[in-house]
Scaffold this active site. Structure first.
Site, short mmCIF file in Angstrom:
data_model
loop_
_atom_site.label_atom_id
_atom_site.label_comp_id
_atom_site.label_asym_id
_atom_site.label_seq_id
_atom_site.Cartn_x
_atom_site.Cartn_y
_atom_site.Cartn_z
CG ASP A 272 4.48 23.79 -2.00
OD1 ASP A 272 5.64 23.64 -1.58
OD2 ASP A 272 4.16 24.54 -2.93
CE LYS A 279 4.11 27.28 -0.92
NZ LYS A 279 4.18 28.28 -2.01
NE ARG A 353 8.08 25.97 -11.89
CZ ARG A 353 8.09 27.28 -12.08
NH1 ARG A 353 8.94 27.83 -12.92
NH2 ARG A 353 7.23 28.04 -11.43
#
Ligand code: BES
Ligand code: MN
Ligand code: ZN
Length: 499
Positions: A272, A279, A353
């Protein structure tokens, strides 16, 4: 080489082992010493009792005592005494912790053989004792070479019981415990794998290997099949990566007609980066563990195959890599879910999600009695509960009751969180049915509320956010540093209690 684990009836110190561990229940240090300690004291030619007294050893759970025998005991090179805590409180978790500590003591000592002398009263918890040994002996050393490669490995562990009663059953229990723990260790291995090795395709191959070895059914949807079936949210998250997404469905169907059907879902983001909403660099490597929910599913199904329960169990793994790229999904995009809702993308770092939404919608179509998802979903959950507890949510009293019972049995640390209805406001979108993130406040709760939108008519649903305890920065309890497999034992307990 797999660990050779057995249980035998013998006298303490009768068995030869590089290291011998004694478990001692809590006792009143002002009164007389427990018999085991007296025996060990005698074998060492006295002196141990005085040392223990000086250390104020009273069998408390965190207490341990270790002495080299220096040739004074023929059968063993080191004796370790571990505190077990209150005997009346002890159940599976305490016993699992004890044998895990014993195994770790052996690793620290570079021992090849270990004898664990079981204290009286542990007979009911032999499966947990077996689990603890295998869990405590876990290390991830695959990529170490030369001097870094451990030269000695723990090869044989013998559980020593002083009672000969029902030894055949005891052997079965210990062997089952070892198999279950091997499932958890498989989860740990997968989560610890570097992300250049463990792509969604590699994860699917590992799941197939596990399913084949255990006689389980498995279906893998490739990228085309994901698109053809309308899992557009998984497609959206995975489209920025050269490593294609995969959707995996593993099932266990018992021979006799099952009373209940349980469906588990795991987030399988093999890396991720955050995608276009990238990030910060610091600590990004930790995001190789972002497939821990999916890894839990592989370990769980291996354990389920070992237990052979009379319930139907399905595991769904939503696997993708979240990368920034010319083809990546963006903030502002609108994508449809498998069950036909439109979702406005706000932040591409809230990818978990999205893949879960499609997997939950797929799971709901299986009409389960209980639907459980687990994911390293939000930093907000770690802010709320710290690194050692995961947060869980339930949409019904029944599901919450079941989950609490399972938690008590497993001893895993999870805290129930509320589905606060007011916060659903945050998910209202101007351009689509739903926004997929809210603002910073209540971040773990709004993630759970978003997921709930995709469970269809499912009456019993539990969501577990394992972002914190999926990994540990140091060994604790039966967990090593790195990936822990947190969740597997609770989910297995749910399966077993549904029988
Ligand atoms: N995988 C992360 C969550 C995470 C954070 C796991 C820390 C383990 C440790 C997840 O995909 C993520 O990035 N979540 C965002 C959501 C936000 C953008 C709404 C987060 O928590 O910051
Ligand atoms: Mn993310
Ligand atoms: Zn993530």
């Amino acid at each position: 080489m797999p660990l050779s684990l057995s249980i035998r009836a013998a006298k303490p110190l009768e068995l030869e082992a590089d290291i011998t561990v004694f478990g001692v229940w809590a006792f009143d240090a002002s009164k007389k010493l427990p018999d085991v300690i007296k025996d060990v004291d005698q074998a060492l030619g006295g002196g141990l009792a005085a040392l223990l007294k000086k250390e104020e050893f009273s069998g408390k759970p965190e207490q341990s005592f270790s002495v080299p025998t220096m040739g004074r005991v023929a059968t063993t090179g080191r004796i370790v005494v571990l505190g077990l805590g209150d005997r009346a409180q002890a159940k599976d978790p305490q016993v699992r912790k004890f044998t895990a500590r014993a195994a770790r003591a052996a690793l620290g000592d570079r021992a090849k053989s270990l004898a664990i002398v079981l204290p009286e009263g542990i007979e009911k918890y032999l499966r947990a004792a077996g689990e603890g040994v295998e869990l405590g002996a876990y290390r991830f050393t695959k990529y170490l070479t030369g001097d870094r490669r451990p030269k000695e490995t723990l090869e044989t562990v013998t559980l020593v019981t002083t009672s000969k009663k029902a030894l055949a059953d005891a052997k079965k229990e210990v062997a089952l415990g070892q198999k279950i723990a091997q499932g958890v260790n498989l989860t740990r291995d997968l989560s610890n794998e570097p992300p250049n090795v463990l792509s969604p395709i590699a994860l699917a191959a590992e799941a197939e290997k596990m399913a084949k070895a255990n006689g389980l059914q498995i279906e893998v949807f490739d990228h085309k099949e994901i698109q053809r079936r309308g899992m557009a949210l998984i497609d959206a998250v995975g489209r920025g990566s050269a490593n294609e997404p995969r959707f995996i469905h593993i099932s266990y169907v018992p021979n006799k007609k099952a009373k209940k059907k349980l469906v588990f879902v795991g987030k399988g983001i093999t890396f991720d980066t955050g995608g276009i909403s990238i990030k910060p660099a610091a600590g990004m490597g930790e995001m190789k563990h972002d497939m821990s929910g999916a890894a839990n599913m592989v370990g769980l199904m291996a354990a389920v195959a070992a237990v052979k329960p009379h319930v139907e169990v399905h595991a769904l793994l939503a696997c993708a890599e979240n990368m920034p790229d010319g083809n990546a999904y963006r903030p502002g995009d609108v994508w449809p879910s498998l069950d036909g809702k439109s979702v406005e993308i706000i932040n591409t770092d809230a990818e978990g999600r999205l893949v879960l939404a499609d997997a939950l919608a797929y799971g709901a179509q299986l009409e389960p009695d209980l639907l459980v998802d687990n994911a390293t979903l939000t930093g907000a959950c770690v802010v709320a509960l710290g690194n050692t507890y995961s947060g869980w949510y339930a949409n019904s009293d029944g599901a919450a009751r079941d989950f609490n019972v399972a938690l008590k049995a497993s001893g895993e640390q999870m805290w129930r969180m509320p589905l606060i209805e007011e916060l659903r406001e945050q998910l209202k979108s101007d351009s689509a049915d739903l926004k997929h993130t809210g603002d910073r406040s209540g971040g773990s709760i709004t993630a759970a509320l978003f997921l709930r939108e995709f469970i269809g008519k499912t009456k019993n649903w539990v969501h577990a956010d394992i972002a914190g305890p999926a990994t540990s920065d140091r060994p604790t309890g039966w967990n090593p540093k790195g990936a822990t497999g947190h969740g597997v034992l609770t989910f297995l307990a749910l399966v077993e209690q549904a029988e």
